[in-house]
Design an enzyme around this catalytic site. Sequence first.
Site, PDB file in Angstrom:
ATOM      1  CB  THR A   1       1.833   6.973   0.911  1.00  0.00           C
ATOM      2  OG1 THR A   1       1.797   5.803   0.089  1.00  0.00           O
ATOM      3  CG2 THR A   1       2.953   7.886   0.434  1.00  0.00           C
TER       4      THR A   1
ATOM      5  N   GLY B   1      -6.357   3.381   1.535  1.00  0.00           N
ATOM      6  CA  GLY B   1      -5.343   2.384   1.277  1.00  0.00           C
ATOM      7  C   GLY B   1      -3.978   3.019   1.105  1.00  0.00           C
ATOM      8  CB  CYS B   2      -1.939   3.276  -1.932  1.00  0.00           C
ATOM      9  SG  CYS B   2      -2.200   1.524  -2.345  1.00  0.00           S
ATOM     10  CB  VAL B   3      -3.781   8.176  -0.262  1.00  0.00           C
ATOM     11  CG1 VAL B   3      -3.697   9.547   0.393  1.00  0.00           C
ATOM     12  CG2 VAL B   3      -3.803   8.306  -1.784  1.00  0.00           C
TER      13      VAL B   3
ATOM     14  CB  ALA C   1      -0.931  -0.013   1.211  1.00  0.00           C
TER      15      ALA C   1
END
Lengths: 261, 261, 261, 261
Positions: free
Chosen positions: C178, C173-175, C144
């Site tokens: 991160t 998820g990935c945002v 992610a």
Amino acid sequence: MVEETREELEAQLEVLLEKVFKVGAEEYYKRGFKRRVGYGNRPAIVHIDMANAWTREGHPFTCRGVDGLIDAIQQVNTAARAKGVPIFYTTNVYEITDSSVPNDMGLWHSKIPVESLPADSYWAQIDDRIAPEGNDIVLEKRRASAFPGTDLQLFLAANHIDTLIITGCTAAGCVRHTAEDALAYGYRPILVKEAIGDRVPGVVQWNLFDIDSKFGDVEPLADVLNYLNTMPPFGETVPKPSPDRQIEVDFDAKNTVPVDA
Amino acid sequence: MVEETREELEAQLEVLLEKVFKVGAEEYYKRGFKRRVGYGNRPAIVHIDMANAWTREGHPFTCRGVDGLIDAIQQVNTAARAKGVPIFYTTNVYEITDSSVPNDMGLWHSKIPVESLPADSYWAQIDDRIAPEGNDIVLEKRRASAFPGTDLQLFLAANHIDTLIITGCTAAGCVRHTAEDALAYGYRPILVKEAIGDRVPGVVQWNLFDIDSKFGDVEPLADVLNYLNTMPPFGETVPKPSPDRQIEVDFDAKNTVPVDA
Amino acid sequence: MVEETREELEAQLEVLLEKVFKVGAEEYYKRGFKRRVGYGNRPAIVHIDMANAWTREGHPFTCRGVDGLIDAIQQVNTAARAKGVPIFYTTNVYEITDSSVPNDMGLWHSKIPVESLPADSYWAQIDDRIAPEGNDIVLEKRRASAFPGTDLQLFLAANHIDTLIITGCTAAGCVRHTAEDALAYGYRPILVKEAIGDRVPGVVQWNLFDIDSKFGDVEPLADVLNYLNTMPPFGETVPKPSPDRQIEVDFDAKNTVPVDA
Amino acid sequence: MVEETREELEAQLEVLLEKVFKVGAEEYYKRGFKRRVGYGNRPAIVHIDMANAWTREGHPFTCRGVDGLIDAIQQVNTAARAKGVPIFYTTNVYEITDSSVPNDMGLWHSKIPVESLPADSYWAQIDDRIAPEGNDIVLEKRRASAFPGTDLQLFLAANHIDTLIITGCTAAGCVRHTAEDALAYGYRPILVKEAIGDRVPGVVQWNLFDIDSKFGDVEPLADVLNYLNTMPPFGETVPKPSPDRQIEVDFDAKNTVPVDA
């Protein structure tokens, strides 16, 4: 056949290594290796494993020639403290030294006697001749490098340190892995030549040669002290925004063919 | 004074290093170092930087004695593929080799000529004598170790690999840093003695000595092939749940005092 | 009982979330949370997973409202390119999508359909409406967050980036992962409010609320553009050497006792 | 206009979230998300930030509903100890809470009041109702996730743990980031539903919904206890060698075109 004493062997090795390193360095220079990473503007110091297990007689990890290291480290600390430069010490210790249960020794116990390094013993403590002061931070690490399993990188990144001045022991173990990781993660490794120790013949010289050729600059204590003495107070520094430019090799990878292709 | 040729120097060094390593090994054994990490049950292979820049003549990174490495690696691959063991290759390359702009060369450009390793050239490709096949994975790395900046560790962890068989070059650079990291992160490093190269006199021998003493087991090709040939198919393996037990040193850290305290 | 349509449900949720976030924000402010990490001096941009699998209809990963994101990202890119600010794109893809053999999908395949994201398909490519240019870097990630398994951190550290401007999908998820990692590793996360998408009702709003309360600053596009438009050329920047000072809570941890102790 | 009390608002939110999560879950199932990562064979437990600052009244970090968490965690610990399962506790604390000098608070001090968490105060200690015993390990972490800056991953990897059972607080902060990292790094995250807390309305529910949809399995306490009670003694376990197979989506990424292309 008469076997040399350790001292005779070390003397022979000293002479031969000088020649070998000369040949090696020439090869490296010719190819564009052995560049200078150089000092940045905003350093931190890390003293690797200068705890009693490494610095005092009588432990499986005891190193040779430690008195010289202690003296050099004291000078580095005095200069660093005068400028407010952050100082880290590492000690390599374990909460659980019973290998019959899940423990924090990891695979290193399968190579070296880390069961002799419990976290709460005399041996785990930093040598009191160079005892931590004020805001100095002691990192209890579990592996060779000062990076994995500690918050060193978090500290260096958030405080925008650009240079890591490294001392301690051992050259072939924790010092080298720390220098390699420092370069990999973006911190200029400066190794203080007189302040690095180990246990067996030739090992300090060889590892400093390798490190200087590929991973960090091995510098005399006098130069490191001069750098610290002439830098501004740490609180007034800003990091160098990018690596120093270098003289690059004259090689066009996209338009050459191999000699043997 | 007549200077030795490189060949004469290497011959002298070979003889002396044998003695030095004997003395060093004795010191290590006495202290409980130089243990065997041993093979696990569920290995992966990683061939470090066996790309044309390292294996073919005419590049700043060209290594010596590569033909022997190629031959050994072919044998490892044949044995590994027969069992479905995962195979990784690394190549050390960069998207941006212009150091006047933000780039992915990092500080390594400040030590060695990585500007000669653009990602999309002939030199970046794995030597076609040992070309990747099927599900082999090529990792484009930016640093010495195969771990930082790649997804190697993610793969090893999720697939519960317990052993990393390492070949390639260079001994003092990418191979050593990879072996150190493998041990640190929990993978048994097995280095294939005949399959590791470098550029300058003595450097392969010295680094294999250091690695074997502290970080991983340096094993003859024949032993590694025997391990692969006698293991079950990879798909039927389960990892060894914990490190192998070792004979521990007789030292009670909590109840000893240093000789010089 | 009549069930609400998705649109009716989202309208109700919108109204209620406004009240809930007001109560939550008050609680956070009272306790000293929801501070501003602020912009640094030396930013990079990362567009998370703006590849066709997320931005085009017809894929299991397709997000909603992507046109607005594309428009905002184009504006960010124009402003960033005018100053030479480094731009990263991520795409979440896999070399091996056959889960019956060792593969690079890891445990994420056990939660979401990453088998639909092979590395070499149309879906893996960055949306051509915001196509990478010049020295932009595309990171193929496996997890992610944009950090594990990529060389993003190596780039940010060596180039002394101090701020990471984040757009893309998905919010939950990935945002989010991160942004959390960026803060943890020492980069000021600035999330562009109009440029973040996802798939199910309420999920963008809730995650931006959580992120803004604890991990990074969620800022309007106009503010981000103004920051980029008024900063000096990237090549002339130096990073902020340390985090911004904050108004601290009036709480003396060493001299208080708990209410219920 | 009459404003709702916090209790009324939470009641309304509870009703609406049930509907919203139903719609969201349907969307996720349809697309192949919200799979079960499942239990492995060789678990460890991690209790996130169950120290006095989070569990006792009167601190900026005090959470709500902690008594329920304590009770659930006691039951988890009893079951885990009966099988010799390793238990970790985290506490989020800092050596240097003076933000005017280089310190270990990092950028998190720029979002939340970590200056109220000095390492050596009452507030930093694990709640004595669930005090660590025997070989339990307390990790002093500096960031949200239990992974960066600690040796948790080193322990999990070397001891081939395959499952991480997670409790504690807060749902939107340290618990969530830990679960995301656990999945990323290769450990099956199992979150104990009744044992996770936070501070503001709706935040526990929303984050557990997001986590269960994408990062880990949120399971009832009874199921987790049953798993621990029926597993063999930890010392007899071997890890599951690979992730569980899943029903995959019927989507051929290499031979489909987008609806809007």
